[in-house]
Design a protein around this motif. Structure first.
Motif, short mmCIF file in Angstrom:
data_model
loop_
_atom_site.label_atom_id
_atom_site.label_comp_id
_atom_site.label_asym_id
_atom_site.label_seq_id
_atom_site.Cartn_x
_atom_site.Cartn_y
_atom_site.Cartn_z
N HIS A 43 39.25 66.63 -14.69
CA HIS A 43 37.95 66.01 -14.97
C HIS A 43 37.92 65.43 -16.39
CE1 HIS A 43 37.61 69.95 -16.74
NE2 HIS A 43 36.43 69.67 -17.31
N LEU A 44 38.62 66.10 -17.34
CA LEU A 44 38.69 65.57 -18.71
C LEU A 44 39.55 64.31 -18.76
CD1 LEU A 44 39.03 68.79 -20.95
CD2 LEU A 44 36.97 67.49 -20.38
N PHE B 184 37.86 71.60 -24.83
CA PHE B 184 37.85 71.53 -23.36
C PHE B 184 36.44 71.47 -22.77
CE2 PHE B 184 41.76 73.78 -24.67
CZ PHE B 184 42.67 72.82 -24.25
N GLU B 185 35.44 71.27 -23.64
CA GLU B 185 34.07 71.13 -23.14
C GLU B 185 33.82 69.68 -22.76
OE1 GLU B 185 31.79 73.56 -22.75
OE2 GLU B 185 33.33 75.01 -23.38
N ALA B 186 33.37 69.45 -21.53
CA ALA B 186 33.15 68.07 -21.06
C ALA B 186 32.18 67.33 -21.98
CB ALA B 186 32.61 68.08 -19.64
N LYS C 36 45.68 70.89 -15.87
CA LYS C 36 44.63 71.90 -15.62
C LYS C 36 43.22 71.29 -15.78
CE LYS C 36 47.49 75.27 -17.99
NZ LYS C 36 47.54 75.93 -19.29
N HIS C 37 43.14 70.08 -16.36
CA HIS C 37 41.80 69.53 -16.68
C HIS C 37 41.65 68.09 -16.16
CE1 HIS C 37 41.14 72.92 -19.40
NE2 HIS C 37 42.38 72.71 -19.85
N PHE D 71 46.28 66.57 -25.42
CA PHE D 71 46.65 67.84 -24.79
C PHE D 71 48.03 68.31 -25.26
CE2 PHE D 71 44.03 65.60 -21.59
CZ PHE D 71 43.08 66.58 -21.31
N TRP E 110 33.81 65.56 -24.88
CA TRP E 110 34.52 64.35 -24.44
C TRP E 110 33.53 63.23 -24.12
CZ3 TRP E 110 39.96 63.90 -22.69
CH2 TRP E 110 40.75 64.94 -23.20
N SER F 118 42.68 70.21 -28.08
CA SER F 118 42.25 71.60 -27.86
C SER F 118 40.71 71.77 -27.80
CB SER F 118 42.86 72.56 -28.90
OG SER F 118 42.27 72.38 -30.17
N GLU G 25 49.35 70.45 -20.24
CA GLU G 25 48.02 71.05 -20.22
C GLU G 25 47.01 70.19 -19.44
OE1 GLU G 25 46.09 73.45 -23.92
OE2 GLU G 25 46.12 71.27 -24.16
N GLU G 26 47.26 68.85 -19.45
CA GLU G 26 46.30 67.94 -18.83
C GLU G 26 46.12 68.20 -17.32
OE1 GLU G 26 50.25 65.78 -18.61
OE2 GLU G 26 49.19 67.05 -20.05
#
Length: 867
Positions: A368-369, A398-400, A365-366, A358, A403, A396, A362-363
């Motif tokens: 779940h990631l 951000f789609e689960a 905001k995410h 990230f 990951w 960069s 930024e982390e």
């Protein structure tokens, strides 16, 4: 990183073929059959090709045509192995015919199928065809401009610019290494009393590729305290080529960085003497720090030469900091104990991962990631480069599902860039000696986190013909120990425990990924995800019996290995056996432990290449077909734990190559006349043979090294005369409750010479009240004594202290044992003492307080259970 790696075994395959063709026995046999000239021509072409193989291996990475050439060669080599193998089978049969020449029974039938003339012309044709194919492929070698390199120097010389390191690092990039940094700075700044011009202190940092050795060295190199302590600092990336001349140029250039560096070409014109003078002037009276990063050279002469040339100039207190992946290099160069770099903690690994995955902040905001990231980090096992590789691959994104793809896939299946973890680890693999590459690749046949023992890998490597040694007298066991030591030194093994005759270990998680990657063209571990078996696979391993299913639709007739590392529990393997006999005629290894089949097909005798056959712990089988004794190549037969087995097959004595034999049988007596023919037998294990009353009459087994007898309830005596068992080193007796352990007192007068036992183990023997007298004979040889579960053992004799070579003494669960011999402190060689489950004795041996502590405190490793 998509390129196939199996070609890296090719040099060792060529070497083994040439060694076989050059052996005296092979040449003699080929003369007798009239194939000498054919085989000589084959050997000539092989030698021509082998000479350029090492260069080809190194150049193949970016040349698809060269990769294809190596692939074709390897195919010819494997076919050559099979043809030469068949030739050896026939030679063994001939030997057997000589030995059993007078016996008319089934020997004539045994050979009726092999018409010697027919065989000769068939072999001649096969060898001619092979030579033709090899000549055709070999002729293409000139296309690639390959150099002749005769000896595998174990070092791959290549200019890999991604490995060229520099000394700059940003402190914020380094996570979880503060403690290591402080420890190293303390070592660098320590004032040693023996700090003078003669002693140049060398501090090695050692660890597997990707662990962060270079980063840590930079972290230390750039610390302000180091700046103040050392007026001159030099950073040299050594990498692959340990050339003294070039290293001098690099060191001088590094020292001159503050001023203008000397022009490279001018230095190249200067001889070593002038370079040395120049370096002496630069170092004169200066206290310096020199970092030698990424050292692969294991030639001590080169290192000593370089060290001696460097140390003539600097002031007392100068230091060299070395980074290397290889333990043996670290100990060769270091003047202090190596600093072994450990993995990062899970918390530090996650911080590093977030940093690479990230942008700052930024982390948040995410979340779940980040949660998926925690799972991904577990795969990395604390190796920073692996964390960075996977973290930066998700930067960069951000789609689960992207990951989750990284989380759910093996690392070796994920795309890799040049500086990522697999290329870094693969460099360690490239630097392995060629004979270790194939051995290492076979670890991929076992599941992750599998607990190995050295016997198991020795059996597999041996059966596949991978244990070559230049030393004539080296035993397979010695060679395996040497191979494992080399792999351990390179951090390819972990949790390594050496018990003298056997070692236990695991393969680190990421190293297992590397094994899967380099072996993927030849080895397959079949699991629930496996759709089908590719045609080129040679070695098959089934994680579970249920996965056998439809896998065998493939045409893979070349299969050489089938194993079930976790056992074929619940598996009725009849159909697999029928497939093996009809399709996999080249099988070397068939391990069906824990299977439940009731019979074996008679046609199993057709698997003439088979070296290793096991149906250990099969509880249903009652008889083995006598045809199994047609397998003259068989080195290992394991029917241990087959408790319904009525008798051993007739003709056992024909298995003249047998080295290892595990037996469970209902017979009261072993078939002596058969067993005595097993002149190569080195390891014999007899277990759960409840009717067996005596094991040896007057049997001679000249090569026997290990005898293990367990759960033989009716066994009363065991006669081990040194003249019949001159090589016996290991004796283990377990739960033979009626056995009189003064084994051979009635033969004592007739015996000449002494047993040379190195390891002796007694377990679960209630009849043992005192150690048998004959044990005194082994005073000069015994290295390991283990006594366990002997409820009535009351005393250890005073003569135990005469065991001058005893290194390991292990006593467990002997509740009546309450004292040690008075002079146990005389056991100067004793390094390992463990006492558990002996309440009174444990109380007396408690560290610092027990009455016996002063007698055992000199021993390096002492473990006494709390009472």
């Amino acid at each position: 990183m998509t390129q196939s790696m199996a070609e890296s075994f090719i040099f060792s395959i060529a070497e083994s073929l040439i060694t076989k063709l050059a052996s005296h026995a092979f040449q003699e046999a080929s003369r007798v059959v009239g194939l000498y000239d054919h085989l000589r021509d084959l050997k000539k072409t092989l030698s021509l090709v082998k000479a350029v193989l090492l260069d080809a291996e190194q150049k193949q990475e970016h040349n698809h045509e060269l990769q294809e050439w190596l692939r074709q060669l390897k195919s010819v080599f494997y076919d050559a192995q099979d043809v030469l193998d068949e030739f050896e089978c026939q030679t063994l049969r001939k030997q057997l015919l000589k030995a059993h020449g007078t016996i008319k029974d089934e020997v004539s039938h045994f050979f009726s199928s092999s018409n010697p003339l027919g065989f000769r012309s068939k072999m001649a044709q096969q060898i001619k065809d092979l030579s033709k194919r090899l000549d055709k492929v070999a002729a293409d070698r000139h296309k690639f401009g390959l150099r002749i390199i005769d000896v595998d120097t174990r070092v791959v010389h290549r200019r890999d610019t991604s490995r060229m390191t520099h000394s700059r690092v940003s402190d914020s990039d380094v996570i979880g290494r503060e403690h290591d940094k402080e420890k190293l700075i303390e070592l660098l700044m320590q004032q040693n009393p023996n700090d003078d011009d003669k002693n140049l202190s060398v501090i090695p940092i050692v660890g597997i590729g990707g662990l962060g050795k270079t980063t840590l060295a930079k972290f230390v190199f750039n610390d302000e305290r180091v700046d103040e302590c050392f007026k001159l600092k030099m950073w040299v990336c050594v990498s692959d080529d340990f050339d003294i001349y070039q290293l001098f140029i690099k060191i001088i250039n590094s020292a001159n960085v503050a001023d203008a560096p000397l022009p490279q070409q001018n230095l190249d014109m200067v001889d070593l003497e002038q370079l040395q003078n120049q370096l002496r002037n630069i170092l004169a009276g200066q206290k310096f720090l020199l970092v030698l990063d990424d050292v692969w050279n294991d030639d001590r002469l080169k290192w000593v030469e370089l060290r001696n040339l460097i140390k003539v100039g600097g002031a007392a207190g100068s230091r060299i900091l070395v980074t290397t992946r290889i333990d043996s290099i670290a100990s060769m160069m270091g003047t202090v104990t190596s600093h072994k770099l450990q993995s990062l903690s899970p918390e530090n690994s996650l911080s590093l991962f977030v940093k690479w995955a990230f942008k700052e902040g930024e982390e948040e905001k995410h979340p779940h990631l980040v949660n998926i990231g925690k799972e991904i980090v577990k795969k990395c096992r604390g190796v920073p480069l692996a964390v960075r590789t996977l973290g930066s691959s998700l930067f960069s994104k951000f789609e689960a599902n992207e990951w989750e793809y990284v989380r759910d896939n093996e690392i070796w299946n994920l795309p890799q860039n040049k500086g990522d973890i697999l290329p870094a680890l693969k460099l360690s693999y490239d630097f392995l000696p060629s004979y270790l590459k194939q051995c290492f690749a076979l670890f991929s046949l076992y599941p992750k986190d599998y607990s190995f023992n050295s016997d198991e890998v020795a059996r597999l490597w041996g059966a596949l013909g991978l244990l070559a040694s230049p030393r004539k007298d080296a035993t397979p066991e010695n060679i395996v120990k040497q191979y494992l030591d080399e792999l351990l030194s390179r951090s390819f093994l972990q949790d390594f425990i050496d018990f003298g005759t056997i070692c236990l270990f695991k393969i680190p998680y990421l190293v297992h990924d590397l094994a899967l990657f380099v072996a993927k063209d030849e080895c397959l571990l079949v699991n629930s995800h496996t759709q089908n078996i590719p045609d080129n696979i040679l070695h098959l391993s089934f994680a579970e019996y249920n996965f056998l299913g439809n896998s065998f639709t493939s045409k893979s007739v070349a299969v050489r290995t089938i194993i079930f590392p976790n056992g074929a529990e619940g598996g009725s393997v009849e159909s697999l056996l029928n497939t093996c006999v009809s399709k996999f005629k080249l099988l070397r290894v068939l391990d069906l432990k824990d299977s439940t089949c009731k019979t074996l097909p008679r046609s199993i005798g057709k698997l003439k290449h088979l070296r290793y056959f096991s149906i250990e712990n099969n509880r249903n089988i009652e008889r083995l077909p006598n045809s199994i004794c047609k397998l003259q190549n068989l080195q290992l037969l394991n029917v241990w734990g087959c408790k319904k087995l009525e008798a051993l097959p007739k003709g056992l004595g024909k298995l003249i190559s047998l080295r290892l034999l595990w037996i469970t049988t209902k017979q009261p007596v072993l078939p002596y006349s058969e067993i005595t023919n097993l002149i190569s037998l080195a390891h014999l294990y007899i277990g759960s043979s409840y009717n067996m009353e005596s094991i040896f009459g007057r049997v001679k087994l000249p090569a026997l090294k290990t005898l293990n007898v367990a759960y033989c309830d009716s066994l009363k005596s065991l006669t081990l005369d040194v003249t019949n068992f001159p090589e016996l080193e290991t004796l283990i007796v377990v739960a033979c409750v009626n056995l009189d352990l003064d084994l051979w007192k009635e033969h004592h007068e007739e015996r000449n010479g002494k047993l040379k036992l190195k390891l002796l183990g007694f377990r679960d023997l209630p009849q043992l009240v005192a150690l048998p007298q004959w044990l005194q004979e082994t005073a000069n040889s015994l290295q390991s004594l283990r006594i366990s579960g002997c409820d009535n053992l009351e005393i250890l004799p005073e003569w135990l202290s005469t065991m001058t070579n005893l290194k390991v003494l292990l006593i467990s669960d002997c509740p009546k044992l309450i004292s040690l011999p008075d002079n146990i402190d005389h056991l100067a060689a004793l390094e390992w003492l463990r006492i558990v489950g002996c309440p009174e004795l444990c109380r007396k041996c408690q560290p610092h307080v027990g009455e016996f502590w002063s007698k055992i405190s000199h021993i390096k490793e002492v473990f006494i259970e709390e009472p």
